[in-house]
Design a protein around this motif. Sequence first.
Motif: not given
Length: 497
Positions: A151-176
């Motif tokens: 949430a803070l990354l997206l508030r500061e700069d949406w580009r960094f927020g997208l990088i963080g979101l992609a990292y979280a989603l890819v890792t979550a899918v892999f762990l599942s």
Amino acid sequence: MKRHSLTFLWIYLRPFALRVLLLGALILASIGLQLYAPQIIRRFLDTAQAGADGRALSLMGAIFLAVVVCQKIVTLYSTYLSEDLGWAATNRLRADLAAHTMRLDMGFHKLHTPGEIIERIDGDVGKLAEYFSQLVVHVLGNALLLIGVLALLLREDWRFGLIGLAYALVTAVFLSLVQNPMVRIWAEVSRAYAQLSGYLEERFGGTEDIRANGGEAYVLRGLYPLNAVIARERIKTDLFGGFTFSTSHMFYILTLAATLGLAATLFMRGEMTIGAVYLMTFYIGLMESPIKYIRRQMGNLQRAVASIGRINEFFQLEPEVKDAGTAVLPLAAPTVTFNSVTFAYKDQLSMVYGQSPLSNLVLDGITFELEPGKVLGILGRTGSGKTTLTRLLFRLYDVDNGVISLNGRDLRHLSLSSLRHSVGMVTQDVQLFEATVRDNLTLFRNYDTSRPPIADTDILTAVETLGLGDWLRSLPDGLDTILQSGGQGLSAGQAQL
């Protein structure tokens, strides 16, 4: 009824609702402090670059130190509280499992060794103690921290927020994707450990006979395959664990590289301050911490989910001997009647492997009547059903056909507690418990609040009648002396008396 893992959380944490709420507040406070601390560093760097005096910088440094110390204290106390909750909740689960085990039929206990049952009650539940605590602190807490960072990354700069979101989603899918195979493997590990515990418990219990007959080599030969199964399954878990760690860590390295590249580009263009560069890099790095903790706890959670599955299987076992009766026996000695009683053990090996019970009848059409005051002695070859008669009379098993009655009342219509309070049973095996002499002599009768306790004078009279008066007087605490499990320290004759 089958219980989902979250159902276990709800059932066994509900009595500790206030502590759960306090733990939730502490976790939220810890997350807030972790997210606020880098904001102070950002302001410090930007202020220093702007040429602020040392007094303002010192104040921000002191504030940062206070925030970090508070966050560590809150985290420490929340960890303690979560562990306390985990063990308090699982101790209740142990009690429920032990009570459920005591209600199961003798057939179940014949087919499952004490070591295997102990592993179910203590081993599987011990893994759940980590589940109750680690899920709350390391998984749920870090998941909330991860959401806050995004949430803070997206508030500061949406580009960094997208990088963080992609990292979280890819890792979550892999762990599942790796979760289900890991759960199956850990279920096999738990099952293998239960078999090993049962094997060792049974062999240790028969140490005297094994050594007397030279059976050590036979015991070891049976031990090796059990250890081999455990080793094979543990190797699978280690391989999966190493693969999970390496892959998820590679995702983090790629994410960090993308963040540093974007931050450097924006800084060189003058679109970001040095403080903002630090903040974005720190938040992306902070994402690795909760994901790392979640990844580390995946093994514990997978073991816990496998244990919940095994515990569910255990809870779904129902005794065939149902306590559906309500009638109560009178105090007077009853008339015992067997009327065309037919019975076959369902727990014999031949039954387990699918043979018909009709070819394994122990009793076939047994009929007799025993009036009060009469004594009936039964002789017969081994396996002819002498002990079976007493087990059926005590309702350790139910008859297949026919009726057993006391004073004309079918045993199945009597309350089990009334039946077992009114019918005495002395087995061939000597079972002494690690309890006081009083408890062993009264079979824990004095803990039954529904009946009056047995007076010590009556107990002492019985001891004198048995000829054990001198032995009792030699004990340091008399009736309060604690006997060892299995009658250690007593002769065979004393234990039988």
